[in-house]
Design an enzyme around this catalytic site. Structure first.
Site, PDB file in Angstrom:
ATOM      1  N   ARG A  78      -0.417 -21.812  26.663  1.00 38.38           N
ATOM      2  CA  ARG A  78      -0.300 -20.634  27.549  1.00 38.38           C
ATOM      3  C   ARG A  78      -0.259 -21.063  29.015  1.00 38.38           C
ATOM      4  NH1 ARG A  78      -4.659 -16.377  26.259  1.00 38.38           N
ATOM      5  NH2 ARG A  78      -3.554 -15.240  27.877  1.00 38.38           N
ATOM      6  N   HIS A 127     -10.922 -10.735  33.440  1.00 33.42           N
ATOM      7  CA  HIS A 127     -11.066 -11.631  32.288  1.00 33.42           C
ATOM      8  C   HIS A 127     -10.960 -13.107  32.695  1.00 33.42           C
ATOM      9  CE1 HIS A 127      -9.876  -8.145  29.365  1.00 33.42           C
ATOM     10  NE2 HIS A 127     -11.087  -8.024  29.862  1.00 33.42           N
TER      11      HIS A 127
HETATM   12  P1  OAD Z   1      -1.890  -5.430  24.963  1.00 33.53           P
HETATM   13  O1  OAD Z   1      -0.980  -6.366  24.270  1.00 33.53           O
HETATM   14  O2  OAD Z   1      -3.002  -4.849  24.179  1.00 33.53           O
HETATM   15  O3  OAD Z   1      -1.042  -4.231  25.575  1.00 33.53           O
HETATM   16  C1  OAD Z   1       0.114  -4.440  26.335  1.00 33.53           C
HETATM   17  C2  OAD Z   1       0.641  -3.103  26.764  1.00 33.53           C
HETATM   18  O4  OAD Z   1       1.741  -3.319  27.630  1.00 33.53           O
HETATM   19  C3  OAD Z   1       1.159  -2.229  25.608  1.00 33.53           C
HETATM   20  O5  OAD Z   1       0.546  -0.941  25.692  1.00 33.53           O
HETATM   21  C4  OAD Z   1       2.665  -2.154  25.850  1.00 33.53           C
HETATM   22  O6  OAD Z   1       3.223  -0.894  25.484  1.00 33.53           O
HETATM   23  C5  OAD Z   1       2.723  -2.357  27.357  1.00 33.53           C
HETATM   24  N1  OAD Z   1       4.004  -2.899  27.859  1.00 33.53           N
HETATM   25  C6  OAD Z   1       4.852  -3.774  27.269  1.00 33.53           C
HETATM   26  N2  OAD Z   1       5.889  -4.052  28.063  1.00 33.53           N
HETATM   27  C7  OAD Z   1       5.710  -3.334  29.208  1.00 33.53           C
HETATM   28  C8  OAD Z   1       6.439  -3.187  30.423  1.00 33.53           C
HETATM   29  N3  OAD Z   1       7.581  -3.855  30.657  1.00 33.53           N
HETATM   30  N4  OAD Z   1       5.945  -2.360  31.366  1.00 33.53           N
HETATM   31  C9  OAD Z   1       4.789  -1.685  31.173  1.00 33.53           C
HETATM   32  N5  OAD Z   1       4.061  -1.788  30.043  1.00 33.53           N
HETATM   33  C10 OAD Z   1       4.505  -2.602  29.078  1.00 33.53           C
HETATM   34  O7  OAD Z   1      -2.425  -6.198  26.266  1.00 33.53           O
HETATM   35  P2  OAD Z   1      -3.638  -5.819  27.216  1.00 33.53           P
HETATM   36  O8  OAD Z   1      -3.851  -4.366  27.314  1.00 33.53           O
HETATM   37  O9  OAD Z   1      -3.450  -6.603  28.463  1.00 33.53           O
HETATM   38  O10 OAD Z   1      -8.344 -10.006  26.530  1.00 33.53           O
HETATM   39  O11 OAD Z   1      -4.858  -6.454  26.401  1.00 33.53           O
HETATM   40  C11 OAD Z   1      -6.135  -6.359  26.932  1.00 33.53           C
HETATM   41  C12 OAD Z   1      -6.926  -7.601  26.614  1.00 33.53           C
HETATM   42  O12 OAD Z   1      -6.847  -7.869  25.192  1.00 33.53           O
HETATM   43  C13 OAD Z   1      -6.389  -8.874  27.233  1.00 33.53           C
HETATM   44  O13 OAD Z   1      -6.834  -9.078  28.546  1.00 33.53           O
HETATM   45  C14 OAD Z   1      -6.935  -9.933  26.320  1.00 33.53           C
HETATM   46  C15 OAD Z   1      -6.573  -9.276  25.006  1.00 33.53           C
HETATM   47  O14 OAD Z   1      -7.217  -9.689  23.895  1.00 33.53           O
HETATM   48  C16 OAD Z   1      -9.034 -11.127  26.244  1.00 33.53           C
HETATM   49  O15 OAD Z   1      -8.489 -12.140  25.807  1.00 33.53           O
HETATM   50  C17 OAD Z   1     -10.511 -11.032  26.519  1.00 33.53           C
END
Ligand code: OAD
Length: 250
Positions: A78, A127
């Site tokens: 990564r 994070h």
């Molecule tokens: P997720 O993978 O859970 O969610 C990503 C979000 O981005 C989804 O709701 C998609 O619909 C949205 N998405 C995708 N492409 C997009 C775009 N071009 N514009 C806007 N939105 C878009 O990722 P996170 O919410 O970041 O934590 O996950 C939260 C945490 O879970 C991360 O920080 C990590 C993970 O496990 C740890 O590792 C502690």
């Protein structure tokens, strides 16, 4: 009357812009969706990192205890991907917006440093980040380059192990970062929640539980568990929506 989605979006964008122009205090919470258009995978959903890997194996203290080399191999991949990626229009729009608003806080769940590289002055990294490793024994920090941590340097001479400078499941967020973000949510008149599935707490609670009187806008092509609780939704990509907003606010 039925309005096509784009027209509806235009109405919301105008409302958001008007509120941002009046706002003194703004919080933006971002997730991996803001970096998707830089070519970095998100965590959940099709193509997401957690589809191919078990969270407990790679992102927990227990997983690291069991197989530190596996964990570092994954984080080193990564780190290399982050180094090759470039900030996209969403990151740079947020950096521009920051210049227009006196009390602006950008809180990110991302560990990829793309907000910093786009020019955001002081993002709150809820994070942690992958720019450094730290020893689980003595706490010493080591800055990392694009090659990450060599696997034969995991064992630290103090008897502890060097670990990635990120927060794992089951661990508390860095206290100072969390306090900054929580206080910003309380002060905020507008909160933008961008590119996050809003399922990981406590970050997701910033927009719902901790906000006092903010107008909350979700920017995400897909619905999330908080979609029904926010004031408005923009269903385009983060780059497109934020660029339109930042241009209009400027
Ligand atoms: P997720 O993978 O859970 O969610 C990503 C979000 O981005 C989804 O709701 C998609 O619909 C949205 N998405 C995708 N492409 C997009 C775009 N071009 N514009 C806007 N939105 C878009 O990722 P996170 O919410 O970041 O934590 O996950 C939260 C945490 O879970 C991360 O920080 C990590 C993970 O496990 C740890 O590792 C502690």
């Amino acid at each position: 009357m039925f309005l096509p989605a784009r027209t509806e979006d235009g109405v919301v964008v105008r409302e958001v812009v008007a509120r941002l122009q009046r706002a003194r205090a703004v919080l933006v919470l971002t997730g991996s969706g803001v970096s998707a258009e830089s070519g970095l995978p998100t965590f959940r959903g099709a193509g997401g990192l957690w589809r191919h890997h078990r969270v407990e194996e790679l992102a927990s203290p227990e997983g690291f205890e069991r197989d530190p080399r596996l964990v570092w191999t994954w984080y080193n991949q990564r780190i290399a991907a982050h180094a090759k990626a470039l900030p996209n229009a969403a990151h740079s729009a947020l950096a521009r917006l920051e210049e227009r608003i006196s009390d602006f806080t950008l809180a990110t769940q991302n560990v990829d440093s793309l907000h910093l590289r786009a020019g955001s002055a002081d993002p709150v990294e809820l994070h942690g980040n992958l720019r450094h490793a730290r020893c689980s024994g003595c706490g010493v920090r080591r800055e990392l380059d694009a090659f990450g941590l060599p696997l034969d340097e995991i064992e630290h001479h103090c008897g502890g192990r060097m670990r990635p400078g990120v927060v794992w499941f089951g661990e508390p967020l860095p206290q100072e970062a969390w306090e900054r973000a929580r206080r910003a949510a309380q002060r905020a008149e507008v909160i933008l929640v961008v590119g996050t599935s809003a399922v990981v707490y406590p970050a997701a609670a910033l927009a719902t539980q901790y906000a006092r009187s903010a107008y909350v806008v979700e920017i995400n092509p897909e619905a999330t568990p908080i979609s029904e609780r926010v004031d408005s939704r923009l269903r385009g990509a983060a780059s497109q929506e934020l660029d339109a907003i930042a241009r209009a606010v400027a």
